[in-house]
Motif scaffolding. Structure first.
Motif, PDB file in Angstrom:
ATOM      1  N   GLU A 185       3.751  -8.731  -6.870  1.00 21.64           N
ATOM      2  CA  GLU A 185       5.206  -8.702  -7.032  1.00 21.64           C
ATOM      3  C   GLU A 185       5.710  -9.755  -8.022  1.00 21.64           C
ATOM      4  N   SER A 186       5.268 -11.004  -7.862  1.00 20.77           N
ATOM      5  CA  SER A 186       5.675 -12.059  -8.802  1.00 20.77           C
ATOM      6  C   SER A 186       4.499 -12.372  -9.734  1.00 20.77           C
ATOM      7  N   GLY A 187       4.666 -13.372 -10.586  1.00 23.12           N
ATOM      8  CA  GLY A 187       3.591 -13.812 -11.471  1.00 23.12           C
ATOM      9  C   GLY A 187       3.108 -12.731 -12.420  1.00 23.12           C
ATOM     10  N   GLU A 188       4.053 -12.017 -13.057  1.00 23.81           N
ATOM     11  CA  GLU A 188       3.674 -10.869 -13.892  1.00 23.81           C
ATOM     12  C   GLU A 188       2.762 -11.272 -15.047  1.00 23.81           C
ATOM     13  N   MET A 189       3.067 -12.374 -15.712  1.00 24.42           N
ATOM     14  CA  MET A 189       2.245 -12.801 -16.841  1.00 24.42           C
ATOM     15  C   MET A 189       0.822 -13.110 -16.393  1.00 24.42           C
ATOM     16  N   GLN A 190       0.701 -13.840 -15.281  1.00 29.17           N
ATOM     17  CA  GLN A 190      -0.626 -14.183 -14.762  1.00 29.17           C
ATOM     18  C   GLN A 190      -1.369 -12.928 -14.301  1.00 29.17           C
ATOM     19  N   ARG A 191      -0.643 -11.969 -13.734  1.00 31.76           N
ATOM     20  CA  ARG A 191      -1.256 -10.722 -13.271  1.00 31.76           C
ATOM     21  C   ARG A 191      -1.833  -9.933 -14.442  1.00 31.76           C
ATOM     22  N   ILE A 192      -1.053  -9.773 -15.490  1.00 25.79           N
ATOM     23  CA  ILE A 192      -1.513  -9.023 -16.665  1.00 25.79           C
ATOM     24  C   ILE A 192      -2.736  -9.707 -17.280  1.00 25.79           C
ATOM     25  N   ARG A 193      -2.660 -11.045 -17.409  1.00 23.92           N
ATOM     26  CA  ARG A 193      -3.769 -11.790 -17.995  1.00 23.92           C
ATOM     27  C   ARG A 193      -5.032 -11.640 -17.155  1.00 23.92           C
ATOM     28  N   PHE A 194      -4.902 -11.749 -15.831  1.00 21.65           N
ATOM     29  CA  PHE A 194      -6.074 -11.676 -14.949  1.00 21.65           C
ATOM     30  C   PHE A 194      -6.762 -10.326 -15.071  1.00 21.65           C
ATOM     31  N   PHE A 195      -6.019  -9.238 -14.983  1.00 22.92           N
ATOM     32  CA  PHE A 195      -6.656  -7.919 -14.999  1.00 22.92           C
ATOM     33  C   PHE A 195      -7.188  -7.562 -16.390  1.00 22.92           C
ATOM     34  N   ASN A 196      -6.552  -8.038 -17.436  1.00 22.64           N
ATOM     35  CA  ASN A 196      -7.115  -7.833 -18.768  1.00 22.64           C
ATOM     36  C   ASN A 196      -8.445  -8.571 -18.922  1.00 22.64           C
ATOM     37  N   GLU A 197      -8.522  -9.765 -18.344  1.00 18.29           N
ATOM     38  CA  GLU A 197      -9.780 -10.518 -18.376  1.00 18.29           C
ATOM     39  C   GLU A 197     -10.875  -9.789 -17.609  1.00 18.29           C
ATOM     40  N   GLN A 198     -10.506  -9.164 -16.478  1.00 17.60           N
ATOM     41  CA  GLN A 198     -11.510  -8.431 -15.692  1.00 17.60           C
ATOM     42  C   GLN A 198     -12.022  -7.217 -16.468  1.00 17.60           C
ATOM     43  N   ARG A 199     -11.127  -6.545 -17.179  1.00 15.27           N
ATOM     44  CA  ARG A 199     -11.566  -5.383 -17.986  1.00 15.27           C
ATOM     45  C   ARG A 199     -12.506  -5.830 -19.102  1.00 15.27           C
ATOM     46  N   GLU A 200     -12.231  -6.971 -19.695  1.00 12.28           N
ATOM     47  CA  GLU A 200     -13.124  -7.483 -20.735  1.00 12.28           C
ATOM     48  C   GLU A 200     -14.512  -7.775 -20.171  1.00 12.28           C
TER      49      GLU A 200
ATOM     50  N   TYR B 227       0.841  -1.185   0.000  1.00 18.33           N
ATOM     51  CA  TYR B 227       0.000   0.000   0.000  1.00 18.33           C
ATOM     52  C   TYR B 227       0.884   1.245   0.000  1.00 18.33           C
ATOM     53  N   GLU B 228       0.262   2.405  -0.179  1.00 16.22           N
ATOM     54  CA  GLU B 228       1.017   3.653  -0.080  1.00 16.22           C
ATOM     55  C   GLU B 228       1.568   3.860   1.327  1.00 16.22           C
ATOM     56  N   THR B 229       0.961   3.185   2.314  1.00 17.12           N
ATOM     57  CA  THR B 229       1.457   3.262   3.691  1.00 17.12           C
ATOM     58  C   THR B 229       2.775   2.510   3.861  1.00 17.12           C
ATOM     59  N   GLY B 230       3.151   1.710   2.857  1.00 17.89           N
ATOM     60  CA  GLY B 230       4.365   0.897   2.955  1.00 17.89           C
ATOM     61  C   GLY B 230       4.111  -0.489   3.502  1.00 17.89           C
ATOM     62  N   ASN B 231       2.870  -0.782   3.880  1.00 18.53           N
ATOM     63  CA  ASN B 231       2.546  -2.093   4.439  1.00 18.53           C
ATOM     64  C   ASN B 231       2.355  -3.129   3.332  1.00 18.53           C
ATOM     65  N   ASP B 232       2.708  -4.373   3.634  1.00 27.79           N
ATOM     66  CA  ASP B 232       2.741  -5.447   2.640  1.00 27.79           C
ATOM     67  C   ASP B 232       1.348  -5.940   2.263  1.00 27.79           C
ATOM     68  N   VAL B 233       1.160  -6.215   0.970  1.00 30.53           N
ATOM     69  CA  VAL B 233      -0.069  -6.809   0.452  1.00 30.53           C
ATOM     70  C   VAL B 233       0.308  -7.981  -0.446  1.00 30.53           C
ATOM     71  N   ARG B 234      -0.260  -9.140  -0.157  1.00 30.58           N
ATOM     72  CA  ARG B 234      -0.058 -10.308  -1.012  1.00 30.58           C
ATOM     73  C   ARG B 234      -1.400 -10.676  -1.641  1.00 30.58           C
ATOM     74  N   ILE B 235      -1.444 -10.771  -2.957  1.00 33.24           N
ATOM     75  CA  ILE B 235      -2.688 -11.062  -3.664  1.00 33.24           C
ATOM     76  C   ILE B 235      -2.540 -12.377  -4.421  1.00 33.24           C
ATOM     77  N   TYR B 236      -3.530 -13.255  -4.241  1.00 29.83           N
ATOM     78  CA  TYR B 236      -3.539 -14.564  -4.887  1.00 29.83           C
ATOM     79  C   TYR B 236      -4.853 -14.728  -5.653  1.00 29.83           C
ATOM     80  N   ILE B 237      -4.790 -15.390  -6.793  1.00 34.02           N
ATOM     81  CA  ILE B 237      -5.984 -15.731  -7.552  1.00 34.02           C
ATOM     82  C   ILE B 237      -6.183 -17.240  -7.455  1.00 34.02           C
ATOM     83  N   SER B 238      -7.346 -17.634  -6.964  1.00 41.90           N
ATOM     84  CA  SER B 238      -7.613 -19.052  -6.744  1.00 41.90           C
ATOM     85  C   SER B 238      -8.068 -19.737  -8.021  1.00 41.90           C
TER      86      SER B 238
END
Length: 319
Positions: free
Chosen positions: A299-314, A232-243
């Motif tokens: 932070e990791s999984g860049e390809m999966q991240r791009i694919r996931f958010f593009n799918e959400q926009r669609e 976050y902008e606060t500097g606190n850690d966020v981990r995001i997973y897609i099931s």
């Protein structure tokens, strides 16, 4: 003998709950509004705490009375029904959020604070920053509740104080040192279907639908940036997973150095909560276990991240 044991149990329960830097006597003086000498007599066991005093301490510090008296019901947990009433829905909704903001504010300096959520909808810790999206969430709940007269999206007027407290809530959750989000891969699809349905039955106008759609696209951009940074902008850690598996409900937990809270979402905008330690361990274990079925996109999984958010926009652009 029994009175002394109960008194000792109460004092020990309070000691466990308070941060180590807090003075026990001063804290109890603030809670019970009685003098220092009266507090010390109770701490020394010369005078027992009354049932009323024990109940006040229980409510203020979130300590179960069964723990105070040393009774453990292994197969039972006490839940708080945080239900927004149909009599004054906006007032009770505001009060519920205000209580949660105060809770997070009390622990924002705790270095061990953490939140975990496994969610089949967009978490309110993220979506409540967006006025039209949060208004739709409230509208859907009100329309379904037969005791509330709200028949069209345009009819619903949200006071500014609610928008403000929602943003305060989002801000305070981001003060937690660690956040784990595990999302069902259809989190956006659910809300898009709901918006489309209410639009098709002419309860949400085309203009309002476009405004809600804009909020969803802005939220998607925010979440993609958040996932890229992992903070976050606060500097606190966020981990995001897609099931890769579907969730039957949304489960959350909040942990600090001195408290554990478990939450299960019910009735769209409500949640039942408990501070039972056994329930907390079980729920946290369940949430964390879902990671083995999931892909980390923060932070990791860049390809999966791009694919996931593009799918959400669609999905969003089908509106």
């Amino acid at each position: 003998m029994i009175t002394n044991e109960l008194n000792t149990g109460l004092v020990n329960a309070v000691r466990e709950k308070l941060p180590s830097k807090d003075n026990l006597a001063n804290a109890l003086m603030d809670i019970l509004y009685i003098g220092k000498e009266a507090i010390y007599r109770r701490l020394r066991g010369e005078v027992p705490f009354t049932l009323t005093e024990a109940a006040i301490i229980s409510r203020k510090l979130g300590i179960s009375l069964d723990k105070m008296i040393g009774v453990s019901f292994q197969d039972n947990a006490v839940f708080d029904m945080n239900i927004v009433g149909s009599n004054k829905p906006l007032e009770t909704y505001y009060s519920m959020l205000e209580k949660q903001v105060e809770l997070f504010h009390a622990v924002e300096e705790d270095e061990n604070s953490e939140i975990g959520t496994s969610s089949n909808i967009i978490p309110q810790t993220l979506s409540l920053n967006y006025d039209m999206l949060s208004k739709f969430r409230l509208f859907k709940w009100m329309y379904q509740n037969e005791n509330i007269k709200c028949k069209h999206f345009d009819e619903l007027e949200i006071p500014h104080k609610i928008y403000n407290i929602q943003k305060d809530f989002v801000n305070m959750t981001q003060q937690m040192k660690t956040t784990d989000y595990i999302w069902d891969n259809t989190v956006f699809e659910h809300v898009v279907r709901d918006i489309q349905f209410f639009s098709e039955i002419h309860l949400v106008s085309e203009e309002d639908k476009e405004l809600i759609k804009d909020d969803l696209l802005l939220l998607t951009d925010e979440l993609e940036e958040l996932a890229g940074k992992g903070k976050y902008e606060t500097g606190n850690d966020v981990r995001i997973y897609i099931s890769n598996i579907k969730f039957d409900a949304t489960y959350s937990y909040v942990a600090t150095s001195n408290s554990h809270i478990s939450m299960i979402r019910i009735y769209s905008i409500n949640a039942i909560t408990t501070q039972d330690d056994g329930m907390f361990r079980s729920l946290k274990e369940w949430v964390q276990s879902l990671k083995k079925f999931s892909t980390q996109i923060s932070e990791s999984g860049e390809m999966q991240r791009i694919r996931f958010f593009n799918e959400q926009r669609e999905i969003i652009n089908t509106l």
